[in-house]
Design a protein around this motif. Structure first.
Motif, PDB file in Angstrom:
ATOM      1  N   LYS A 190      17.970  62.500  13.206  1.00 42.12           N
ATOM      2  CA  LYS A 190      16.867  62.806  13.873  1.00 42.12           C
ATOM      3  C   LYS A 190      16.563  64.384  13.727  1.00 42.12           C
ATOM      4  CE  LYS A 190      14.477  61.049  16.800  1.00 42.12           C
ATOM      5  NZ  LYS A 190      13.032  60.831  16.551  1.00 42.12           N
ATOM      6  N   CYS A 191      17.618  65.083  13.599  1.00 44.25           N
ATOM      7  CA  CYS A 191      17.537  66.566  13.280  1.00 44.25           C
ATOM      8  C   CYS A 191      17.063  66.608  11.879  1.00 44.25           C
ATOM      9  CB  CYS A 191      18.750  67.330  13.554  1.00 44.25           C
ATOM     10  SG  CYS A 191      19.480  67.302  15.340  1.00 44.25           S
ATOM     11  N   GLN A 192      17.607  66.001  11.056  1.00 45.92           N
ATOM     12  CA  GLN A 192      17.085  66.207   9.528  1.00 45.92           C
ATOM     13  C   GLN A 192      15.781  66.006   9.697  1.00 45.92           C
ATOM     14  OE1 GLN A 192      19.771  63.506   7.569  1.00 45.92           O
ATOM     15  NE2 GLN A 192      21.042  65.273   6.833  1.00 45.92           N
ATOM     16  N   SER A 193      14.976  65.007  10.348  1.00 45.27           N
ATOM     17  CA  SER A 193      13.788  64.458  10.037  1.00 45.27           C
ATOM     18  C   SER A 193      12.843  65.608  10.701  1.00 45.27           C
ATOM     19  CB  SER A 193      13.517  63.128  10.883  1.00 45.27           C
ATOM     20  OG  SER A 193      13.603  63.610  12.372  1.00 45.27           O
ATOM     21  N   LEU A 194      13.392  66.235  11.718  1.00 45.82           N
ATOM     22  CA  LEU A 194      12.533  67.413  12.230  1.00 45.82           C
ATOM     23  C   LEU A 194      12.594  68.436  11.387  1.00 45.82           C
ATOM     24  CD1 LEU A 194      13.888  67.003  16.129  1.00 45.82           C
ATOM     25  CD2 LEU A 194      11.680  66.191  15.127  1.00 45.82           C
ATOM     26  N   GLY A 195      13.820  68.776  10.826  1.00 48.09           N
ATOM     27  CA  GLY A 195      13.909  70.103  10.077  1.00 48.09           C
ATOM     28  C   GLY A 195      13.334  69.906   8.712  1.00 48.09           C
ATOM     29  N   TYR A 196      13.201  68.889   8.076  1.00 49.58           N
ATOM     30  CA  TYR A 196      12.976  68.576   6.653  1.00 49.58           C
ATOM     31  C   TYR A 196      11.582  67.950   6.546  1.00 49.58           C
ATOM     32  CZ  TYR A 196      17.931  69.174   5.522  1.00 49.58           C
ATOM     33  OH  TYR A 196      18.967  69.725   5.328  1.00 49.58           O
ATOM     34  N   TRP A 197      10.832  67.704   7.512  1.00 47.87           N
ATOM     35  CA  TRP A 197       9.471  67.003   7.384  1.00 47.87           C
ATOM     36  C   TRP A 197       8.454  68.174   6.729  1.00 47.87           C
ATOM     37  CZ3 TRP A 197       4.848  68.926   9.387  1.00 47.87           C
ATOM     38  CH2 TRP A 197       5.158  69.814  10.280  1.00 47.87           C
ATOM     39  N   VAL A 198       8.718  69.324   6.987  1.00 46.94           N
ATOM     40  CA  VAL A 198       7.732  70.374   6.586  1.00 46.94           C
ATOM     41  C   VAL A 198       7.891  70.294   4.833  1.00 46.94           C
ATOM     42  CG1 VAL A 198       9.422  72.068   6.663  1.00 46.94           C
ATOM     43  CG2 VAL A 198       7.222  72.852   6.802  1.00 46.94           C
ATOM     44  N   HIS A 199       9.190  70.054   4.378  1.00 44.89           N
ATOM     45  CA  HIS A 199       9.237  70.070   2.932  1.00 44.89           C
ATOM     46  C   HIS A 199       8.720  68.697   2.520  1.00 44.89           C
ATOM     47  CE1 HIS A 199      11.611  73.452   3.713  1.00 44.89           C
ATOM     48  NE2 HIS A 199      12.593  72.871   4.393  1.00 44.89           N
ATOM     49  N   GLY A 200       8.277  67.879   3.197  1.00 46.63           N
ATOM     50  CA  GLY A 200       7.848  66.370   2.559  1.00 46.63           C
ATOM     51  C   GLY A 200       8.747  65.512   2.369  1.00 46.63           C
ATOM     52  N   ILE A 201      10.122  65.774   3.267  1.00 44.76           N
ATOM     53  CA  ILE A 201      11.190  64.680   3.183  1.00 44.76           C
ATOM     54  C   ILE A 201      11.193  63.836   4.240  1.00 44.76           C
ATOM     55  CG2 ILE A 201      13.711  64.473   2.830  1.00 44.76           C
ATOM     56  CD1 ILE A 201      13.615  67.468   1.598  1.00 44.76           C
ATOM     57  N   LEU A 202      11.216  62.355   4.108  1.00 47.80           N
ATOM     58  CA  LEU A 202      11.329  61.655   5.157  1.00 47.80           C
ATOM     59  C   LEU A 202      12.626  61.161   5.422  1.00 47.80           C
ATOM     60  CD1 LEU A 202       9.583  58.174   5.282  1.00 47.80           C
ATOM     61  CD2 LEU A 202      11.963  58.124   5.460  1.00 47.80           C
ATOM     62  N   CYS A 203      13.234  61.156   6.599  1.00 43.88           N
ATOM     63  CA  CYS A 203      14.465  60.877   6.988  1.00 43.88           C
ATOM     64  C   CYS A 203      14.638  59.756   8.193  1.00 43.88           C
ATOM     65  CB  CYS A 203      15.175  62.132   7.618  1.00 43.88           C
ATOM     66  SG  CYS A 203      15.196  63.657   6.645  1.00 43.88           S
ATOM     67  N   VAL A 204      15.657  58.834   7.683  1.00 42.01           N
ATOM     68  CA  VAL A 204      15.780  57.548   8.501  1.00 42.01           C
ATOM     69  C   VAL A 204      17.267  57.211   8.629  1.00 42.01           C
ATOM     70  CG1 VAL A 204      15.314  55.901   6.904  1.00 42.01           C
ATOM     71  CG2 VAL A 204      14.820  55.189   8.711  1.00 42.01           C
ATOM     72  N   ALA A 205      17.598  56.675   9.471  1.00 40.48           N
ATOM     73  CA  ALA A 205      18.814  55.832  10.084  1.00 40.48           C
ATOM     74  C   ALA A 205      18.663  54.381   9.738  1.00 40.48           C
ATOM     75  CB  ALA A 205      19.618  56.205  11.295  1.00 40.48           C
ATOM     76  N   LEU A 206      19.552  53.843   8.854  1.00 36.61           N
ATOM     77  CA  LEU A 206      19.342  52.251   8.856  1.00 36.61           C
ATOM     78  C   LEU A 206      20.929  51.525   9.370  1.00 36.61           C
ATOM     79  CD1 LEU A 206      17.576  51.214   5.532  1.00 36.61           C
ATOM     80  CD2 LEU A 206      16.554  51.223   7.734  1.00 36.61           C
ATOM     81  N   HIS A 207      20.630  50.494  10.153  1.00 35.98           N
ATOM     82  CA  HIS A 207      21.515  49.569  10.335  1.00 35.98           C
ATOM     83  C   HIS A 207      21.592  48.369   9.466  1.00 35.98           C
ATOM     84  CE1 HIS A 207      24.268  46.825  12.058  1.00 35.98           C
ATOM     85  NE2 HIS A 207      23.563  46.145  12.572  1.00 35.98           N
ATOM     86  N   PRO A 208      22.650  48.147   8.300  1.00 42.35           N
ATOM     87  CA  PRO A 208      22.617  47.289   7.345  1.00 42.35           C
ATOM     88  C   PRO A 208      22.800  45.900   8.072  1.00 42.35           C
ATOM     89  CG  PRO A 208      24.771  48.270   7.458  1.00 42.35           C
ATOM     90  CD  PRO A 208      23.828  49.150   8.333  1.00 42.35           C
ATOM     91  N   GLY A 209      23.246  45.843   9.341  1.00 38.98           N
ATOM     92  CA  GLY A 209      23.679  44.353   9.501  1.00 38.98           C
ATOM     93  C   GLY A 209      25.155  44.221   9.614  1.00 38.98           C
ATOM     94  N   TRP A 210      25.798  43.148  10.085  1.00 41.17           N
ATOM     95  CA  TRP A 210      27.073  42.772  10.011  1.00 41.17           C
ATOM     96  C   TRP A 210      27.443  42.133   8.752  1.00 41.17           C
ATOM     97  CZ3 TRP A 210      30.376  39.464  13.754  1.00 41.17           C
ATOM     98  CH2 TRP A 210      31.575  39.565  13.842  1.00 41.17           C
ATOM     99  N   VAL A 211      27.710  43.106   7.819  1.00 39.92           N
ATOM    100  CA  VAL A 211      27.726  42.542   6.243  1.00 39.92           C
ATOM    101  C   VAL A 211      29.445  42.313   6.001  1.00 39.92           C
ATOM    102  CG1 VAL A 211      27.198  43.162   4.142  1.00 39.92           C
ATOM    103  CG2 VAL A 211      25.874  44.124   5.898  1.00 39.92           C
ATOM    104  N   GLN A 212      29.203  41.273   4.973  1.00 43.17           N
ATOM    105  CA  GLN A 212      30.708  40.801   4.393  1.00 43.17           C
ATOM    106  C   GLN A 212      31.109  41.806   3.224  1.00 43.17           C
ATOM    107  OE1 GLN A 212      29.945  36.866   2.881  1.00 43.17           O
ATOM    108  NE2 GLN A 212      28.909  36.163   5.007  1.00 43.17           N
ATOM    109  N   THR A 213      31.910  42.978   3.962  1.00 43.59           N
ATOM    110  CA  THR A 213      32.373  44.213   3.136  1.00 43.59           C
ATOM    111  C   THR A 213      33.885  44.111   3.861  1.00 43.59           C
ATOM    112  OG1 THR A 213      31.664  45.801   4.730  1.00 43.59           O
ATOM    113  CG2 THR A 213      30.091  45.256   2.637  1.00 43.59           C
ATOM    114  N   GLU A 214      34.555  45.014   2.944  1.00 39.98           N
ATOM    115  CA  GLU A 214      35.792  45.588   3.632  1.00 39.98           C
ATOM    116  C   GLU A 214      35.682  46.165   4.726  1.00 39.98           C
ATOM    117  OE1 GLU A 214      39.277  48.707   2.045  1.00 39.98           O
ATOM    118  OE2 GLU A 214      38.517  47.231   0.343  1.00 39.98           O
TER     119      GLU A 214
END
Length: 259
Positions: A190-214
């Motif tokens: 959220k802080c990155q999105s507020l600070g970097y939007w002026v530079h044209g940079i989109l910032c988002v957090a993604l939950h990948p789901g519960w994935v079959q990884t280590e």
């Protein structure tokens, strides 16, 4: 879905699991990025063998030594990427590297919390700082003013375990340091999105789901999602993101998650 058109992408923690899945999918795109940077702690080690095999077949894949818990390593990686890119910018930064320790409330320690926060939260902060000049250059070189992942973006791979308003997950995931680090990562996004939007940079957090990884299987359960399904879903979400989505927390299907 609308195809992502990315000139260059960097994925951290790219030698296995979701990170490796991203690399494979970027390389397999109809119009792949000109540069795919795969960051991992030991590029020549056994755990990076699959990355090494891919690099021998794809000239646009560059494996970079990168430990996001070490500022000097991040700085060196940024210099390497800048040199490879020449005068162009970095379109997409995916902060995927993360670690977990199976510690409950009674067993949590200062050492655990420090280690987990350093990698899962501070790492993405320092990565954003180090690669900001290259992300800004990508945004400046992209036509139009609207934010998108094809212009310039930071994607932080988070977790529903970081949802403060989802107490029902506690019994399934009582890993205190990990959950706290992901909740903090959401705030960082959220802080990155507020600070970097002026530079044209989109910032988002993604939950990948519960994935079959280590990492996904660390609690002793069998996750329902394959890496392929998760990554395909997240790439579809990324292709659809616009200015209204910056600073949001979404899952692999595009559903808005509660903070």
């Amino acid at each position: 879905m609308e195809e992502l058109r990315i000139h260059s992408v960097l994925v951290t923690g790219a030698n296995r699991g979701i990170g490796l899945g991203f690399i494979q999918h970027f390389l397999g795109m109809p119009t792949p990025p000109k540069w795919v940077f795969a960051g991992c702690r030991d590029p020549k080690g056994q755990r990076a063998q699959e990355l090494q095999n891919l690099a021998s077949k794809h000239h646009n894949l560059v494996i970079i030594p990168l430990d996001v818990s070490k500022p000097a390593s991040i700085k060196a990686a940024a210099a390497t990427v800048k040199k490879r890119l020449g005068g162009s910018g970095l379109t997409l930064l995916i902060n995927n590297a993360a670690i977990v320790r199976n510690a409950n409330l009674d067993g949590e320690t200062l050492e655990n919390m420090t280690e987990i926060y350093t990698t899962n939260t501070i790492g993405p902060l320092l990565m954003g700082q180090a690669f900001l000049p290259l992300l800004k250059k990508a945004a400046q070189g992209s036509p139009g003013s609207a934010l998108s992942c094809s212009k310039a973006a930071i994607v932080n791979i988070s977790s529903s375990g970081g949802c403060v308003s989802a107490p029902e997950i506690f019994d399934l995931m009582p890993f205190i340091s990990y959950r706290c680090s992901k909740a903090a990562l959401n705030m960082l996004t959220k802080c990155q999105s507020l600070g970097y939007w002026v530079h044209g940079i989109l910032c988002v957090a993604l939950h990948p789901g519960w994935v079959q990884t280590e990492l996904g299987s660390s609690g002793g359960y069998q996750p329902p999602l394959t890496v392929d399904t998760s990554v395909r879903g997240m790439l579809k979400v990324l292709s659809s993101l616009s200015e209204k989505d910056t600073g949001t927390f979404l899952d692999w299907e595009g559903k808005v998650l509660p903070w």
